[in-house]
Design an enzyme around this catalytic site. Structure first.
Site, mmCIF file in Angstrom:
data_model
loop_
_atom_site.group_PDB
_atom_site.id
_atom_site.type_symbol
_atom_site.label_atom_id
_atom_site.label_comp_id
_atom_site.label_asym_id
_atom_site.label_seq_id
_atom_site.Cartn_x
_atom_site.Cartn_y
_atom_site.Cartn_z
ATOM 1 N N GLU A 8 1.620 7.093 6.987
ATOM 2 C CA GLU A 8 2.762 6.558 6.227
ATOM 3 C C GLU A 8 2.611 6.932 4.755
ATOM 4 O O GLU A 8 3.574 7.326 4.097
ATOM 5 C CB GLU A 8 2.827 5.026 6.341
ATOM 6 C CG GLU A 8 3.152 4.503 7.722
ATOM 7 C CD GLU A 8 3.272 2.982 7.744
ATOM 8 O OE1 GLU A 8 3.837 2.403 6.802
ATOM 9 O OE2 GLU A 8 2.791 2.368 8.708
ATOM 10 N N SER B 36 0.839 -1.208 0.000
ATOM 11 C CA SER B 36 0.000 0.000 0.000
ATOM 12 C C SER B 36 0.874 1.259 0.000
ATOM 13 O O SER B 36 0.504 2.277 -0.590
ATOM 14 C CB SER B 36 -0.976 0.001 1.193
ATOM 15 O OG SER B 36 -0.280 0.157 2.401
ATOM 16 N N ASN B 37 2.048 1.188 0.635
ATOM 17 C CA ASN B 37 2.966 2.338 0.555
ATOM 18 C C ASN B 37 3.485 2.518 -0.868
ATOM 19 O O ASN B 37 3.615 3.648 -1.341
ATOM 20 C CB ASN B 37 4.132 2.155 1.530
ATOM 21 C CG ASN B 37 3.790 2.617 2.930
ATOM 22 O OD1 ASN B 37 3.586 3.805 3.166
ATOM 23 N ND2 ASN B 37 3.682 1.678 3.867
ATOM 24 N N HIS C 9 8.750 3.183 8.826
ATOM 25 C CA HIS C 9 8.539 2.311 9.994
ATOM 26 C C HIS C 9 7.317 2.794 10.775
ATOM 27 O O HIS C 9 7.170 3.999 11.016
ATOM 28 C CB HIS C 9 9.788 2.324 10.882
ATOM 29 C CG HIS C 9 9.661 1.417 12.054
ATOM 30 N ND1 HIS C 9 9.832 0.045 11.946
ATOM 31 C CD2 HIS C 9 9.337 1.651 13.345
ATOM 32 C CE1 HIS C 9 9.627 -0.513 13.124
ATOM 33 N NE2 HIS C 9 9.329 0.442 13.995
ATOM 34 N N MET D 47 10.436 -6.728 4.512
ATOM 35 C CA MET D 47 10.515 -7.321 5.842
ATOM 36 C C MET D 47 11.777 -8.163 6.054
ATOM 37 O O MET D 47 11.769 -9.108 6.831
ATOM 38 C CB MET D 47 9.262 -8.182 6.094
ATOM 39 C CG MET D 47 7.957 -7.427 5.949
ATOM 40 S SD MET D 47 7.893 -5.911 6.928
ATOM 41 C CE MET D 47 7.597 -6.613 8.537
ATOM 42 N N VAL E 121 19.038 -1.851 13.368
ATOM 43 C CA VAL E 121 17.626 -2.127 13.070
ATOM 44 C C VAL E 121 16.812 -0.856 13.302
ATOM 45 O O VAL E 121 16.678 -0.398 14.448
ATOM 46 C CB VAL E 121 17.090 -3.272 13.972
ATOM 47 C CG1 VAL E 121 15.606 -3.496 13.727
ATOM 48 C CG2 VAL E 121 17.874 -4.547 13.723
HETATM 49 C C1 GRF Z 1 3.846 -0.708 6.851
HETATM 50 O O1 GRF Z 1 3.204 -0.472 8.078
HETATM 51 C C2 GRF Z 1 5.332 -0.403 6.973
HETATM 52 O O2 GRF Z 1 5.588 0.670 7.820
HETATM 53 C C3 GRF Z 1 5.859 -1.661 7.571
HETATM 54 O O3 GRF Z 1 5.138 -2.697 6.932
HETATM 55 C C4 GRF Z 1 3.866 -2.201 6.510
HETATM 56 C C5 GRF Z 1 3.817 -2.473 5.039
HETATM 57 O O4 GRF Z 1 2.646 -2.062 4.452
HETATM 58 N N1 GRF Z 1 7.287 -1.745 7.435
HETATM 59 P P1 GRF Z 1 2.487 -2.047 2.867
HETATM 60 O O5 GRF Z 1 3.090 -3.344 2.320
HETATM 61 O O6 GRF Z 1 3.173 -0.834 2.338
HETATM 62 O O7 GRF Z 1 1.001 -2.021 2.654
#
Ligand code: GRF
Length: 205
Positions: free
Chosen positions: A177, A16-17, A112, A93, A147
């Protein structure tokens, strides 16, 4: 001559980001182009989102590599083949090794879901609820060898309600975000982010 700021986005999941970067920045008179999206998991929604916007996608499955250096070399080959200006970790991740970080520092940023330096690592929203903080939020930072420990570029605070669940808090944080990550990419593309030791100075004008 128009100079394009070239971005590679690393993802692991729903993206989604990534979508917010595509919607707010990709081409659209911004001189910013997402050149490629690289995922360490196949068949994730983020890859579909990229393909739907005609962005090159790569799956580099970390399980197929015995050594993390070999896995990362594969990613480096992709990135270096495209003269990338910025690497964005958007829901990626997997930890990157010192080898990879040294190679690109300070050209990697991460989003984050907490107000760092509180609650680094996994399950940041759960950590915040367990601790009982009244305010959490999100952070965009340069990636260093620790980290979630690199120089902080931008943060946004979110009030934690007493009846919040991980799900409800994560949703509210995610909304922010989606705002601050594209904002930071835009500032970097305009060369308005200066790094002095670990202090980040943003030239807003
Ligand atoms: C987000 O909350 C980001 O901060 C974290 O993992 C989530 C990923 O969301 N690291 P998406 O894959 O961008 O929807």
């Amino acid at each position: 001559m128009i100079i394009i700021f070239k971005v590679a986005v690393l993802i692991s999941g729903k993206g989604s980001n990534l979508q917010s970067i595509i919607d707010r920045l990709h081409i659209k008179n911004n001189n910013i182009e997402i050149k490629c999206v690289i995922s360490n998991n196949k068949d994730v929604l983020g890859l579909k989102r990229a393909k739907d916007s005609d962005i090159c996608t790569y799956t580099v499955n970390d399980c197929n590599y015995k050594k993390s250096k070999e896995y990362e070399k594969e990613i480096i080959n992709i990135i270096d083949g495209q003269s990338i200006d910025l690497i964005v970790l958007a829901g990626y991740m997997r930890l990157l090794s010192p080898y990879f970080i040294d190679y690109y520092y300070p050209k990697i940023i991460n989003i984050h879901p907490s107000l760092l330096p509180s609650f680094p690592g996994l399950n940041a929203q759960q950590q915040a609820l367990d601790y009982g903080v009244k305010v959490s939020g999100c952070t965009v930072h340069f990636v260093d060898k620790g980290v979630d420990s690199g120089p902080i570029i931008k943060q946004k605070a979110v009030v934690v309600d007493s009846n919040d669940t991980v799900n409800s808090l994560s949703k509210r944080i995610l909304k922010d975000e989606h705002k601050i990550l594209p904002e930071v990419i835009k500032l970097l593309s305009l060369n308005k982010v200066k790094l002095k030791n670990r202090t980040v100075i943003i030239e807003e004008r």
